[in-house]
Write a protein that holds these residues in place. Structure first.
Motif, short mmCIF file in Angstrom:
data_model
loop_
_atom_site.label_atom_id
_atom_site.label_comp_id
_atom_site.label_asym_id
_atom_site.label_seq_id
_atom_site.Cartn_x
_atom_site.Cartn_y
_atom_site.Cartn_z
N ASP A 1 15.97 14.91 11.23
CA ASP A 1 17.02 15.54 12.08
C ASP A 1 16.38 16.72 12.56
OD1 ASP A 1 18.79 13.43 11.52
OD2 ASP A 1 19.39 14.36 9.72
N TYR B 1 15.14 17.26 16.20
CA TYR B 1 16.23 17.16 17.28
C TYR B 1 17.04 18.53 17.19
CZ TYR B 1 15.00 12.41 18.40
OH TYR B 1 14.63 11.05 18.84
N THR C 1 19.92 22.07 11.23
CA THR C 1 20.03 21.00 10.46
C THR C 1 20.43 21.23 8.96
OG1 THR C 1 18.38 19.75 11.63
CG2 THR C 1 18.57 19.09 9.52
#
Length: 239
Positions: free
Chosen positions: A220, A223, A229
């Motif tokens: 994650d 991105y 995150t």
């Protein structure tokens, strides 16, 4: 609130793929703490394909939150590593040599005597012990008689079934958690927990003290960025 321990194995995998020290494993661990993670988890394996044994010594010097070392305690070098570094917690996982990732918990009935012996060794050194178990009440009950402080529920089955029938997927974990509470065992969980399934798990599994998350969290972060995150994972544990 359930604590979040970030497993940084994948950072080490990326570093090792090119040699050198990019990304810097120590810096990433410290940044995870700075961004709110309440623990750092590593899982060194004998081939050192991700976390190297030296990494454990280096991390021990700088980690300010809870340090959790996972691994196969039937490997003498792993036992020596843990005893030399005295983390807050050691999590015993029954990995086979060369295994890509953990895929089952201990048979706490079959391996009862071994587990009693190794757990006592770590506890005598002042280390809290957690053992990896499947969400089976009989295995939880047998875990309690080993003397372990905690169990870590292996959550791959929950993650696999979550999008098909989340109520059915979580049911055995709820029963295992209730058994653990009744027996006085602390409760951790980990494997394939992610931003989609984590909140439901934490909301419905009673007494959940800690989750250890690595692969999904690092994926994650590609991105969203690491700081955002970690914040997203903490949000799902804070309800």
């Amino acid at each position: 609130m359930t604590k979040l321990s970030v497993n940084i194995n994948k950072i080490a995998t990326l570093r090792n793929s090119r040699g050198g020290n990019n990304p810097d494993l120590i810096k990433v661990a410290l940044d995870c703490e700075r961004f709110g993670a309440q623990g750092i988890t590593v899982h060194p394996r004998p081939d050192e394909r991700h976390i190297r044994y030296q990494d454990v010594y280096d991390l021990k010097k700088v980690i300010h939150t809870e340090f959790n070392i996972e691994g196969n305690s039937t490997e003498p070098r792993f036992v020596e590593l843990v005893l030399n570094n005295k983390p807050a917690q050691v999590t015993l996982v029954p990995d086979a040599e060369g295994q890509i990732t953990s895929n089952h918990g201990w048979n706490t009935i079959k391996h009862q005597e071994y587990l009693k012996e190794i757990i006592e060794k770590f506890q005598d050194a002042g280390i809290r012990v957690s053992i990896f178990v499947d969400p089976i009440v009989e295995m939880v009950e047998a875990a309690a008689t080993t003397g372990t402080d905690r169990i870590e529920l292996y959550t791959e089955a929950y993650a696999s079934g979550y999008h098909h029938n989340k109520e059915m997927a979580i049911a055995p974990y709820v029963e295992a958690a209730k058994a653990a509470k009744k027996l006085g065992l602390g409760l951790n969980a980990g494997h394939d927990l992610d931003l989609d399934n984590l909140k439901y798990f934490a909301q419905n599994v009673p007494g959940l003290l800690e989750v250890s998350i690595g692969h999904a969290l690092i994926s994650d972060a590609l991105y969203l960025g690491l700081e955002k995150t970690i914040g997203e994972y903490l949000e799902r544990l804070n309800f």
